[in-house]
Enzyme design. Structure first.
Site, short mmCIF file in Angstrom:
data_model
loop_
_atom_site.label_atom_id
_atom_site.label_comp_id
_atom_site.label_asym_id
_atom_site.label_seq_id
_atom_site.Cartn_x
_atom_site.Cartn_y
_atom_site.Cartn_z
CB THR A 110 -0.94 -0.02 1.23
OG1 THR A 110 -1.55 -1.30 1.29
CG2 THR A 110 -2.00 1.05 1.12
CG HIS A 136 -6.83 -2.06 3.02
ND1 HIS A 136 -6.44 -0.95 2.31
CD2 HIS A 136 -5.75 -2.88 3.09
CE1 HIS A 136 -5.16 -1.10 1.96
NE2 HIS A 136 -4.72 -2.25 2.43
N1 CP Z 1 -2.43 -5.60 0.96
C1 CP Z 1 -1.77 -4.77 1.81
O1 CP Z 1 -2.38 -3.90 2.44
O2 CP Z 1 -0.43 -4.99 1.90
P1 CP Z 1 0.57 -4.14 2.79
O3 CP Z 1 0.20 -4.38 4.23
O4 CP Z 1 1.93 -4.63 2.44
O5 CP Z 1 0.36 -2.70 2.43
#
Ligand code: CP
Length: 354
Positions: free
Chosen positions: A54, A131
Site C-alpha cells: 500500500t 481497507h
Molecule cells: N495488501 C496490503 O495492504 O499490503 P501491505 O500491508 O503490504 O500494504
C-alpha cells in the site's frame, strides 16, 4: 469527481467507481500519457503500521504522475512518539501537502483524520475495519478477469473477523447484483455482524462453511487471507487459529479451470509455495493493479481545492462507542458522531452498533 475523501469504498457512487476503473485501465495501457498529471502536487503518507504494497504503490503512483511524496513509515520517527495527537499531526501535515494517505491500527482513524484535514484523505487501512484502496485493487482485478462484478460466486477464506480487506470487499461487491459469498472460516474468526447484515440486498447472499474442500469446486473467485497475528490478544490464541486453512495443489485440482485465486498479501503459510506457479493464481498481478488504480484515485482527488482552517467540533460528553478499538475511545477530543444504517444507530468512525 464529487468524492473528496475515500474512507470506505461505499463513499463512491457506482458511477465514480466506473470513472476510476476506466481511468486506471487507460493509465495501465499508456502510463507515459499521465506522467505530468500531478506535477507540483505533494502526497503525504502517514503509516502508523507496517506496509509494503500500500505504501510503496501510493508512493510510486504519485511519482509516476509527476508529483512528490513526504511522510513517515514509522510513527516513532515522528513527533507522534512525543505524544502528538492525531488531530495535530493531520493539521500540520495537510498544511504541507495536497493529499493525505493514512494507515493506522485504530479503527476509524482515517474518518477522524478527514474531520481535521484541509486536503483529501485516503484510508490505507484502519485497524481491522476497512481497507478501501485494496478493494479498488480487488475490483479492478476481478473486472479484468471476469468482465463483470455481478453474478459471481466468491469464496473468502481465513481471518474473516479481523481481515479489513474482506470487510471492504464484501461491502463493495454487495452493491453489485446476484453475487454469492461463501465464507470459509473457523467459528472464532467469522465475519462480524455489521458486514453480514448488509449482504442480503441486490440479490446477493452468503453461506458459511468450515472447509475449502467442500466449496472450492463452485467458486469463480477464491480470496485467501492471512490470519492477522497482530490483532490477537495472545500468542496462544493466534496459535489456535494459524495453519487451519492451507491452499495446496491437491485442493486446486478440485477447482474450476477459470477459478481466480486472489490474496491481498502478505501471505504467510495459507498458500503452499507450489500453488504460486498455478496460472489461476493472480495475486501478483492484483498487487500491480494496485498501483494503477491508486494513480487514478490520486489523479482524481488532486483536482480538489485545499480548504481553509479545519472546523471546530464540540468536546464529547459520555461514552459513545462500545468498541474499545475505536479511535473515539483513544483520541478523547473527538466529537461523538453517529449515523443511521439499515434502521440501526452506528458509530461514524468504526461502524459499531450503538
Ligand atoms: N495488501 C496490503 O495492504 O499490503 P501491505 O500491508 O503490504 O500494504
Amino acid at each position: 469527481m464529487k468524492l473528496r475523501n475515500l474512507i470506505d469504498f461505499n463513499d463512491l457512487t457506482l458511477g465514480e467507481w466506473d470513472e476510476l476503473y476506466e481511468l486506471a485501465v487507460r493509465i495501465k495501457k499508456n502510463p507515459a500519457e499521465f506522467r505530468d498529471r500531478c506535477r507540483g502536487k505533494i502526497l503525504a503518507t502517514l503509516f502508523y503500521e507496517p506496509s509494503t504494497r500500500t505504501q510503496m504503490s501510493f508512493q510510486t503512483a504519485m511519482m509516476r504522475l509527476g508529483g512528490k511524496v513526504i511522510g513517515f513509515s514509522d510513527p516513532n520517527s515522528s513527533s507522534v512518539s512525543k505524544g502528538e495527537t492525531l488531530r495535530d499531526t493531520v493539521k500540520i501535515v495537510t498544511a504541507y501537502s495536497d493529499i493525505l494517505v493514512i494507515r493506522n491500527p485504530i479503527e476509524g482513524a482515517a474518518y477522524a483524520s478527514a474531520l481535521y484535514s484541509r486536503v483529501p484523505v485516503i484510508n490505507a487501512g484502519d485497524g481491522g475495519h476497512l481497507h478501501p484502496t485494496q478493494t479498488l485493487t480487488d475490483l479492478m482485478t476481478i473486472s479484468e478477469l471476469k468482465g463483470s462484478l455481478d453474478g459471481l460466486t466468491v469464496g473468502l477464506c481465513g481471518d474473516l473477523l479481523n481481515g479489513r480487506t474482506v470487510h471492504s470487499l464484501i461491502r463493495a461487491l454487495g452493491r453489485f447484483k446476484n453475487n454469492r459469498f461463501v465464507l470459509i472460516s473457523t467459528p472464532e474468526l467469522r465475519l462480524p455482524d455489521y458486514v453480514t447484515k448488509d449482504v442480503g440486498e441486490n440479490g446477493n447472499s452468503y453461506i458459511e462453511v468450515k472447509t475449502l474442500e467442500e466449496c472450492i469446486g463452485d467458486l469463480d473467485i477464491l480470496y485467501m487471507t492471512r490470519i492477522q497475528r497482530e490483532r490477537f490478544a495472545s500468542k496462544e490464541e493466534y496459535a489456535r487459529q494459524s495453519g487451519v486453512y492451507r491452499l495446496t495443489t491437491d485442493k486446486m485440482k478440485l477447482a474450476k479451470p477459470d477459478l481466480a485465486v486472489l490474496h491481498p498479501l502478505p501471505k504467510v503459510d495459507e498458500i503452499a509455495y507450489e500453488v504460486d506457479d498455478d496460472p489461476r493464481t493472480m495475486y501478483f498481478e492484483q498487487a500491480e493493479n494496485g498501483m494503477y488504480i491508486r494513480m487514478a484515485l490520486i489523479a482524481k482527488l488532486c483536482e480538489h481545492e485545499r480548504t481553509g482552517r479545519s472546523p471546530a467540533y464540540p468536546l464529547p460528553e459520555g461514552v459513545c462507542c462500545p468498541n474499545p478499538r475505536c479511535i473515539s475511545n483513544h483520541e478523547k477530543y473527538l466529537p461523538r458522531l453517529t449515523k443511521e444504517v439499515s434502521g440501526e444507530t452506528r458509530c461514524c468512525y468504526c461502524d459499531s452498533r450503538l
